[in-house]
Design a protein around this motif. Structure first.
Motif, PDB file in Angstrom:
ATOM      1  N   ARG A  58       0.866  -1.228  -0.015  1.00  0.00           N
ATOM      2  CA  ARG A  58       0.025   0.287  -0.044  1.00  0.00           C
ATOM      3  C   ARG A  58       0.836   1.197   0.074  1.00  0.00           C
ATOM      4  NH1 ARG A  58      -2.730  -0.535   4.700  1.00  0.00           N
ATOM      5  NH2 ARG A  58      -0.943   0.157   5.913  1.00  0.00           N
ATOM      6  N   ALA A  59       1.724   1.387   0.983  1.00  0.00           N
ATOM      7  CA  ALA A  59       2.515   2.683   1.197  1.00  0.00           C
ATOM      8  C   ALA A  59       3.428   2.735  -0.154  1.00  0.00           C
ATOM      9  CB  ALA A  59       3.428   2.681   2.339  1.00  0.00           C
ATOM     10  N   ALA A  60       3.953   1.822  -0.474  1.00  0.00           N
ATOM     11  CA  ALA A  60       4.962   1.708  -1.584  1.00  0.00           C
ATOM     12  C   ALA A  60       4.102   2.084  -2.957  1.00  0.00           C
ATOM     13  CB  ALA A  60       5.602   0.556  -2.078  1.00  0.00           C
ATOM     14  N   GLU A  64     -16.162  -3.321   9.619  1.00  0.00           N
ATOM     15  CA  GLU A  64     -17.314  -2.682   8.588  1.00  0.00           C
ATOM     16  C   GLU A  64     -18.190  -3.938   8.150  1.00  0.00           C
ATOM     17  OE1 GLU A  64     -17.878   0.345   9.061  1.00  0.00           O
ATOM     18  OE2 GLU A  64     -16.022   0.749   9.891  1.00  0.00           O
ATOM     19  N   GLY A  65     -17.462  -4.838   7.335  1.00  0.00           N
ATOM     20  CA  GLY A  65     -18.383  -5.766   6.548  1.00  0.00           C
ATOM     21  C   GLY A  65     -18.642  -6.958   7.494  1.00  0.00           C
ATOM     22  N   GLY A  66     -18.045  -7.383   8.807  1.00  0.00           N
ATOM     23  CA  GLY A  66     -18.441  -8.421   9.596  1.00  0.00           C
ATOM     24  C   GLY A  66     -17.591  -9.727   9.297  1.00  0.00           C
ATOM     25  N   TRP A  67     -16.901  -9.547   8.548  1.00  0.00           N
ATOM     26  CA  TRP A  67     -15.888 -10.723   8.080  1.00  0.00           C
ATOM     27  C   TRP A  67     -14.995 -11.261   9.070  1.00  0.00           C
ATOM     28  CZ3 TRP A  67     -17.833 -12.822   3.742  1.00  0.00           C
ATOM     29  CH2 TRP A  67     -18.640 -12.295   2.798  1.00  0.00           C
ATOM     30  N   THR A  68     -14.750 -12.526   9.146  1.00  0.00           N
ATOM     31  CA  THR A  68     -13.494 -12.880  10.148  1.00  0.00           C
ATOM     32  C   THR A  68     -12.757 -13.866   9.176  1.00  0.00           C
ATOM     33  OG1 THR A  68     -15.036 -12.676  11.999  1.00  0.00           O
ATOM     34  CG2 THR A  68     -13.121 -14.114  12.195  1.00  0.00           C
ATOM     35  N   VAL A  69     -11.582 -13.827   9.183  1.00  0.00           N
ATOM     36  CA  VAL A  69     -10.729 -14.544   8.343  1.00  0.00           C
ATOM     37  C   VAL A  69      -9.458 -15.260   9.525  1.00  0.00           C
ATOM     38  CG1 VAL A  69      -8.866 -15.101   6.699  1.00  0.00           C
ATOM     39  CG2 VAL A  69     -10.952 -13.541   6.284  1.00  0.00           C
ATOM     40  N   VAL A  70      -9.490 -16.472   9.647  1.00  0.00           N
ATOM     41  CA  VAL A  70      -8.555 -17.248  10.387  1.00  0.00           C
ATOM     42  C   VAL A  70      -7.605 -18.291   9.656  1.00  0.00           C
ATOM     43  CG1 VAL A  70      -7.914 -18.285  12.495  1.00  0.00           C
ATOM     44  CG2 VAL A  70     -10.299 -17.125  12.446  1.00  0.00           C
ATOM     45  N   ILE A  86      -3.640  -2.982  12.339  1.00  0.00           N
ATOM     46  CA  ILE A  86      -4.521  -2.388  11.752  1.00  0.00           C
ATOM     47  C   ILE A  86      -4.465  -1.956  10.405  1.00  0.00           C
ATOM     48  CG2 ILE A  86      -5.990  -0.268  11.962  1.00  0.00           C
ATOM     49  CD1 ILE A  86      -5.165  -0.045  15.122  1.00  0.00           C
ATOM     50  N   GLU A  87      -5.207  -2.153   9.553  1.00  0.00           N
ATOM     51  CA  GLU A  87      -5.084  -1.862   8.004  1.00  0.00           C
ATOM     52  C   GLU A  87      -6.419  -1.363   7.446  1.00  0.00           C
ATOM     53  OE1 GLU A  87      -3.170  -4.638   5.207  1.00  0.00           O
ATOM     54  OE2 GLU A  87      -2.350  -5.716   7.125  1.00  0.00           O
ATOM     55  N   GLN A  88      -6.119  -0.233   6.798  1.00  0.00           N
ATOM     56  CA  GLN A  88      -7.248   0.217   5.966  1.00  0.00           C
ATOM     57  C   GLN A  88      -7.353  -0.104   4.570  1.00  0.00           C
ATOM     58  OE1 GLN A  88      -8.733   2.689   9.255  1.00  0.00           O
ATOM     59  NE2 GLN A  88      -9.622   2.235   7.454  1.00  0.00           N
ATOM     60  N   ALA A  89      -8.649  -0.653   4.183  1.00  0.00           N
ATOM     61  CA  ALA A  89      -8.845  -0.957   2.795  1.00  0.00           C
ATOM     62  C   ALA A  89     -10.062  -0.106   2.485  1.00  0.00           C
ATOM     63  CB  ALA A  89      -9.123  -2.479   2.794  1.00  0.00           C
ATOM     64  N   PRO A  90     -10.459   0.050   1.036  1.00  0.00           N
ATOM     65  CA  PRO A  90     -11.418   0.850   0.746  1.00  0.00           C
ATOM     66  C   PRO A  90     -12.846   0.378   1.290  1.00  0.00           C
ATOM     67  CG  PRO A  90      -9.972   0.240  -1.120  1.00  0.00           C
ATOM     68  CD  PRO A  90      -9.537  -0.506   0.052  1.00  0.00           C
ATOM     69  N   GLY A  91     -13.402   1.307   2.129  1.00  0.00           N
ATOM     70  CA  GLY A  91     -14.668   1.251   2.968  1.00  0.00           C
ATOM     71  C   GLY A  91     -14.608   0.229   4.108  1.00  0.00           C
ATOM     72  N   GLU A  92     -13.235  -0.257   4.588  1.00  0.00           N
ATOM     73  CA  GLU A  92     -13.286  -1.358   5.695  1.00  0.00           C
ATOM     74  C   GLU A  92     -11.932  -0.675   6.375  1.00  0.00           C
ATOM     75  OE1 GLU A  92     -14.242  -3.602   7.606  1.00  0.00           O
ATOM     76  OE2 GLU A  92     -15.231  -4.614   5.856  1.00  0.00           O
ATOM     77  N   LYS A  93     -12.051  -1.477   7.575  1.00  0.00           N
ATOM     78  CA  LYS A  93     -11.043  -1.479   8.786  1.00  0.00           C
ATOM     79  C   LYS A  93     -10.748  -2.897   9.099  1.00  0.00           C
ATOM     80  CE  LYS A  93      -9.274   0.849  13.078  1.00  0.00           C
ATOM     81  NZ  LYS A  93     -10.043   1.709  14.110  1.00  0.00           N
ATOM     82  N   LEU A 126     -10.844 -11.546  -2.732  1.00  0.00           N
ATOM     83  CA  LEU A 126     -12.070 -12.199  -3.172  1.00  0.00           C
ATOM     84  C   LEU A 126     -13.326 -11.442  -2.261  1.00  0.00           C
ATOM     85  CD1 LEU A 126     -11.496 -15.841  -2.783  1.00  0.00           C
ATOM     86  CD2 LEU A 126     -11.709 -14.607  -4.919  1.00  0.00           C
ATOM     87  N   ILE A 127     -13.066 -11.092  -0.668  1.00  0.00           N
ATOM     88  CA  ILE A 127     -14.149 -10.331  -0.145  1.00  0.00           C
ATOM     89  C   ILE A 127     -14.391  -8.897  -0.797  1.00  0.00           C
ATOM     90  CG2 ILE A 127     -14.425  -8.921   1.958  1.00  0.00           C
ATOM     91  CD1 ILE A 127     -13.162 -11.600   3.469  1.00  0.00           C
ATOM     92  N   ALA A 128     -13.204  -8.269  -1.353  1.00  0.00           N
ATOM     93  CA  ALA A 128     -13.544  -6.792  -2.104  1.00  0.00           C
ATOM     94  C   ALA A 128     -14.649  -6.839  -3.188  1.00  0.00           C
ATOM     95  CB  ALA A 128     -12.124  -6.411  -2.360  1.00  0.00           C
TER      96      ALA A 128
END
Length: 498
Positions: A21-23, A468-474, A441-448, A493-495
């Protein structure tokens, strides 16, 4: 969660999974030329790709000796250079050249960014390579990182939940079939499990299969439990995040001058200026020496501060070890006992704990790393490399289902209040937006996305909680590095879900 690792060695540059992201934000516009440029950097990059795809340890050794600068060559042991170069194709399926990327504004002379695609995962990657100005133009800088897709790449179509699950399952199954992934994956939304998958071997040699309830080493993910425990004690008035740690630490832990400068919140936010007890004395010691927190005193005592506490950010295992000592003093009980009673029990985490690894523990996965040999690849277990017992900074065990329970307990207010969670999940200024208190912590479009990752030879773990979206990935694995591969794919895929 993934964090950039800054180090000069080829081993860390290639093994780290730094967020692009930053790069990407600073590189500007780009075009991809599908022919190799006629430059020294391009020639070295082309040779590098050939060496990677050859999967030949002896060829990799010759490349390092002939093409690396002295500083690059000496930045890591030769076996680490060889392990990465000859093993990268095993975990990616090989790298396909797409083009040389040009940026506006352009990169400095002597550098090139080559865009490649991993055959197995179909991920886009950029190889950034820099060479000396003068012949023979040896390599002086090298990294492999996520890259933006070429502009002419097809745009993937939107997905619904069943489509997401189908693609996610197919991806993990493909990694498992190639023996790139061994472990368990869980995908949920608003606490509702959408997909689980387990594959590989928990114990090689005995052919013990991985199950959904297999316990995996979490690496640094234990830092979340430590941070929540400290936050609980703050809510209960047993401590303050702004207390100096000298209030809880004896002088034989840290020099008094340093302990009086460090606040409890500095331990949780990696702003203490402390380093890591995974130092040379630890590596040279028998692991049996380190079971209780007090056993680590000789590794920590007298440690010098890297910077004034609170003024900067640097990932610190020692900081979280001392946070465990703070918990013991403030709670009046052992760290493990407190975590069991106040984190695991209320969350319903029935398969989680820190275990003595020299004693029988049911249903525990052993960690493995690829070890290239002259005539192929073998596996090394990590039992003699990692801690014999986990603790506040990492090394405990859990399952994908237990970590979903932890996620739901946090969101449901069973462990700490919403106001306290907001503190833990707010990035500190020193981390430049990437870390709060015990949580990445990471910010994605419309998501934290908040959570934590864990990594060590034979350990690869990640928990992503989409606020925001309520997803959980383990994702839990007993192979190196691969958890980030799976979480990155699931983010893509979630995006696409509409």
């Amino acid at each position: 969660m993934r964090y950039a690792v800054a180090a000069c060695s080829m081993f860390w540059l290639l093994c780290a999974a730094p967020p692009a992201r930053a790069a990407q934000q600073t590189l500007g516009d780009y075009t991809d030329e599908k022919q190799w440029p006629d430059t020294p950097a391009a020639q070295r990059a082309r040779e590098l790709l050939e060496v990677i795809n050859a999967r030949d340890a002896s060829r990799a050794a010759r490349f390092v000796n002939d093409r690396f600068s002295v500083r690059m060559r000496e930045s890591a042991p030769m076996e680490q250079h060889i392990s990465i170069l000859s093993g990268l194709a095993d975990v990616t399926g090989g790298l396909e050249f797409y083009g040389a990327r040009r940026y506006d504004p352009p990169r400095p002379p002597g550098e090139i960014v080559v865009i490649v695609r991993e055959k197995l995962t179909e991920r886009w990657r950029g190889i950034l390579l820099a060479v000396e100005d003068e012949p023979p133009h040896r390599i002086i800088g090298l990294s492999l990182a996520p890259a933006r897709a070429p502009k002419d790449a097809p745009v993937p179509p939107p997905l619904d939940e069943p489509g997401l699950v189908a693609e996610a399952r197919a991806f993990v199954e493909r990694l498992g079939a190639a023996d790139v992934f061994s472990g368990a994956v869980l995908l949920a939304r608003n606490g509702r499990v959408l997909m689980t998958h387990a594959c590989g071997e928990a114990v090689k040699g005995h052919n013990v299969p991985v199950r959904l309830d297999t316990r995996f080493n979490l690496g640094s993910m234990n830092k979340m439990f430590t941070a929540v425990a400290v936050a609980q004690l703050a809510e209960r008035g047993r401590l303050s995040l702004d207390d100096p740690v000298s209030k809880y630490l004896d002088a034989d832990w840290l020099p008094r001058e340093a302990a009086e400068k460090i606040r409890v919140r500095d331990l949780l936010g990696h702003t203490s200026g402390l380093g890591s007890y995974f130092n040379e004395p630890f590596m040279a010691s028998a692991r049996q020496r380190f079971r209780e927190l007090a056993d680590y005193k000789p590794l920590v005592a007298g440690e010098a501060l890297q910077f004034e506490p609170g003024s900067s950010w640097s990932y610190s295992n020692t900081g979280f070890l001392l946070a465990g000592v703070v918990i013991e003093r403030a709670a009046g009980q052992g760290y493990d006992d407190y975590i069991r009673e106040n984190i695991y029990k209320p969350a319903g985490m029935v398969h989680s704990d820190c275990y003595d690894m020299d004693r029988p523990v049911p249903n525990v996965a052993v960690g493995y790393s690829r070890a290239p040999e002259r005539f192929g690849t073998t596996w090394e277990c990590n039992l003699f490399k990692h801690v014999i017992r986990g603790g506040p900074a990492g090394g405990g065990f859990s399952t994908v289902e237990d970590l979903l329970r932890f996620d739901q307990a946090l969101r449901g207010g069973k462990l700490v209040s919403a106001a306290t969670l907001a503190q833990l999940w707010t990035p500190t200024p020193q981390s430049q937006g990437g870390y709060g208190l015990g949580f990445g912590i990471e910010q994605a479009p419309g998501e934290k996305i908040v959570g934590h990752g864990g990594g060590f030879p034979g350990i690869s773990a990640a928990l992503d909680m989409y606020l925001e979206g309520g997803w959980t990935v383990v994702v839990l694995s007993n192979y190196d590095q691969v958890a980030a591969t799976v979480t990155e794919k699931l983010r893509e895929l979630i995006a696409r879900v509409r």
